[in-house]
Design an enzyme around this catalytic site. Sequence first.
Site, mmCIF file in Angstrom:
data_model
loop_
_atom_site.group_PDB
_atom_site.id
_atom_site.type_symbol
_atom_site.label_atom_id
_atom_site.label_comp_id
_atom_site.label_asym_id
_atom_site.label_seq_id
_atom_site.Cartn_x
_atom_site.Cartn_y
_atom_site.Cartn_z
ATOM 1 N N ASP A 49 0.835 -1.203 0.000
ATOM 2 C CA ASP A 49 0.000 0.000 0.000
ATOM 3 C C ASP A 49 0.866 1.248 0.000
ATOM 4 O OD1 ASP A 49 -2.884 1.183 0.697
ATOM 5 O OD2 ASP A 49 -1.383 2.264 1.867
ATOM 6 N N TYR A 54 3.269 9.648 -0.389
ATOM 7 C CA TYR A 54 4.373 9.044 0.357
ATOM 8 C C TYR A 54 5.720 9.248 -0.324
ATOM 9 C CZ TYR A 54 0.406 6.494 2.449
ATOM 10 O OH TYR A 54 -0.787 6.148 3.024
ATOM 11 N N LYS A 83 -2.780 5.961 -4.311
ATOM 12 C CA LYS A 83 -3.877 6.889 -4.011
ATOM 13 C C LYS A 83 -3.617 8.242 -4.651
ATOM 14 C CE LYS A 83 -3.704 4.731 0.567
ATOM 15 N NZ LYS A 83 -2.263 4.592 0.882
ATOM 16 N N HIS A 116 -7.655 9.607 -1.801
ATOM 17 C CA HIS A 116 -6.972 9.581 -0.502
ATOM 18 C C HIS A 116 -7.813 10.201 0.639
ATOM 19 C CE1 HIS A 116 -2.566 9.283 1.047
ATOM 20 N NE2 HIS A 116 -3.403 9.045 2.024
HETATM 21 N N1 LIG Z 1 -5.246 6.386 3.678
HETATM 22 C C1 LIG Z 1 -4.667 7.125 4.590
HETATM 23 O O1 LIG Z 1 -5.014 8.292 4.816
HETATM 24 C C2 LIG Z 1 -3.547 6.532 5.383
HETATM 25 C C3 LIG Z 1 -3.034 7.213 6.501
HETATM 26 C C4 LIG Z 1 -1.998 6.627 7.218
HETATM 27 C C5 LIG Z 1 -1.504 5.398 6.837
HETATM 28 N N2 LIG Z 1 -1.999 4.746 5.718
HETATM 29 C C6 LIG Z 1 -1.478 3.429 5.273
HETATM 30 O O2 LIG Z 1 -1.579 2.514 6.343
HETATM 31 C C7 LIG Z 1 -0.287 1.969 6.642
HETATM 32 C C8 LIG Z 1 -0.167 1.630 8.107
HETATM 33 O O3 LIG Z 1 -0.394 2.770 8.907
HETATM 34 P P1 LIG Z 1 0.770 3.576 9.648
HETATM 35 O O4 LIG Z 1 2.051 3.360 8.966
HETATM 36 O O5 LIG Z 1 0.319 4.974 9.789
HETATM 37 O O6 LIG Z 1 0.787 2.995 11.131
HETATM 38 P P2 LIG Z 1 0.911 1.531 11.816
HETATM 39 O O7 LIG Z 1 1.050 0.487 10.788
HETATM 40 O O8 LIG Z 1 -0.190 1.457 12.806
HETATM 41 O O9 LIG Z 1 2.249 1.684 12.665
HETATM 42 C C9 LIG Z 1 3.505 1.790 12.089
HETATM 43 C C10 LIG Z 1 4.532 2.034 13.211
HETATM 44 O O10 LIG Z 1 4.560 0.908 14.086
HETATM 45 C C11 LIG Z 1 5.877 0.341 14.126
HETATM 46 N N3 LIG Z 1 5.705 -1.108 14.151
HETATM 47 C C12 LIG Z 1 5.285 -1.913 13.127
HETATM 48 N N4 LIG Z 1 5.197 -3.179 13.518
HETATM 49 C C13 LIG Z 1 5.590 -3.223 14.809
HETATM 50 C C14 LIG Z 1 5.729 -4.262 15.759
HETATM 51 N N5 LIG Z 1 5.449 -5.516 15.448
HETATM 52 N N6 LIG Z 1 6.154 -3.930 16.995
HETATM 53 C C15 LIG Z 1 6.445 -2.659 17.326
HETATM 54 N N7 LIG Z 1 6.333 -1.628 16.462
HETATM 55 C C16 LIG Z 1 5.904 -1.896 15.214
HETATM 56 C C17 LIG Z 1 6.583 0.826 12.882
HETATM 57 O O11 LIG Z 1 7.971 0.954 13.114
HETATM 58 P P3 LIG Z 1 9.138 0.342 12.171
HETATM 59 O O12 LIG Z 1 8.830 0.722 10.747
HETATM 60 O O13 LIG Z 1 10.345 1.018 12.701
HETATM 61 O O14 LIG Z 1 9.141 -1.138 12.394
HETATM 62 C C18 LIG Z 1 5.939 2.192 12.679
HETATM 63 O O15 LIG Z 1 6.567 3.156 13.494
HETATM 64 C C19 LIG Z 1 0.655 3.098 6.172
HETATM 65 O O16 LIG Z 1 1.993 2.688 6.046
HETATM 66 C C20 LIG Z 1 -0.004 3.489 4.888
HETATM 67 O O17 LIG Z 1 0.309 2.561 3.852
HETATM 68 C C21 LIG Z 1 -3.017 5.306 5.006
#
Ligand SMILES: NC(=O)c1ccc[n+]([C@@H]2O[C@H](COP(=O)([O-])OP(=O)(O)OC[C@H]3O[C@@H](n4cnc5c(N)ncnc54)[C@H](OP(=O)(O)O)[C@@H]3O)[C@@H](O)[C@H]2O)c1
Length: 280
Positions: A49, A54, A83, A116
Site C-alpha cells: 500500500d 508518500y 492513491k 486519498h
Molecule cells: N489512507 C490514509 O489516509 C492513510 C493514513 C496513514 C496510513 N496509511 C497506510 O496505512 C499503513 C499503516 O499505517 P501507519 O504506517 O500509519 O501505522 P501503523 O502500521 O499502525 O504503525 C507503524 C509504526 O509501528 C511500528 N511497528 C510496526 N510493527 C511493529 C511491531 N510488530 N512492533 C512494534 N512496532 C511496530 C513501525 O515501526 P518500524 O517501521 O520502525 O518497524 C511504525 O513506526 C501506512 O503505512 C499506509 O500505507 C493510510
Amino acid sequence: MLNNLQATTTLHNGVKMPWFGLGVYKAQDGDEVIQAVKIAIKNGYRSIDTAALYNNEEGVGQAVSEAMEETGLSREDLFITSKVWNADQGYESTLAAFELTMTKLGLEKLDLYLVHWPVNGKYKDTWRALEQLYKDGRVHAIGVSNFHVHHLQDLMKDAEIKPMVNQVEYHPRLAQLELSTFCKEQDIQLEAWAPLMQGKLLDNATLQEIASKHGKSIAQVILRWDLQNGVVTIPKSTTEHRIIENADVFNFELSAEDMEQINGLNENLRNGPDPDNFNF
Ligand SMILES: NC(=O)c1ccc[n+]([C@@H]2O[C@H](COP(=O)([O-])OP(=O)(O)OC[C@H]3O[C@@H](n4cnc5c(N)ncnc54)[C@H](OP(=O)(O)O)[C@@H]3O)[C@@H](O)[C@H]2O)c1
C-alpha cells in the site's frame, strides 16, 4: 479461509484482494522502501500500500520489479495500491496524477486506486476519473479512503460504480462501528490504516494479557483482531523482524471472549485527522 498470508477477500466486482499487506507511509524512497518491500514479498506478502503523497512510488516499483525477478512471482501474484493526493483532485488532474503514479511505479496496470481524502467539492469529479480508469482497464479496483458514511452516501448518489474499498483509520481505540456496519451492508471492503495506532497501543495491559495467553505479541493480537472482524490490514514496518512478526498471524485464533475484550477498548479515539475536519 483466513489461514495464510496469501488469503484474499473478494471485492464486489470479483477482484481478489489480500487480507494482509505492507503499508509504506513514511518509508524513505530509495533503499529503505526497496528493502522493506523486497523483504515483505520474500516472506510471503503479496499486497503493498503506497500513495503519491508518500513520495516512494519509484522505490516501491523498483522493489516489485526486483522481487519478481528474484522470486519468480508474476505481476498477477501481487496487489499494488496507490492513491490520488488531495492537491490533484478533480477529473483531468486525477487522470494526470494516475499517469505519473504509473510511470513512477513502472507498472501498466494498478490493482487498487483510492481517493486519498474526501476533499469537499472535488471528490465526485475525482471519482468520475477513477471510474474512467476502471472502465479503461487501467485499474482492477477503485475505492476511497477516509470516507465517513455520509461521504459514501453522497458519492454513491451520483456514482456509476460503487467503491470497492474504504481505507480508514482503524484500531482497537477506533473501531468504526457505524462505518463498519454500513460498509458490510453495501459490500464495500473496509481496510485499516494505522492498525497499530502508529505504535501507541503496544503497551496496553489488556492486549498484553491476551497476547501472553496465545504466546503472541500485542501487534499480532491487534492484526488478528482486524482479520477476524473482516477488515483488511496493512501494518507498516521497515524493520525486517517486525515485517515477519506482523504477518505471523495465521496460526492462532482469538476466542469470542478475547474479541469482546478487545472490542471493549474502543473509545472512538483518532490518532490522525477527522475526515470531517482536515485542512490539507
Ligand atoms: N489512507 C490514509 O489516509 C492513510 C493514513 C496513514 C496510513 N496509511 C497506510 O496505512 C499503513 C499503516 O499505517 P501507519 O504506517 O500509519 O501505522 P501503523 O502500521 O499502525 O504503525 C507503524 C509504526 O509501528 C511500528 N511497528 C510496526 N510493527 C511493529 C511491531 N510488530 N512492533 C512494534 N512496532 C511496530 C513501525 O515501526 P518500524 O517501521 O520502525 O518497524 C511504525 O513506526 C501506512 O503505512 C499506509 O500505507 C493510510
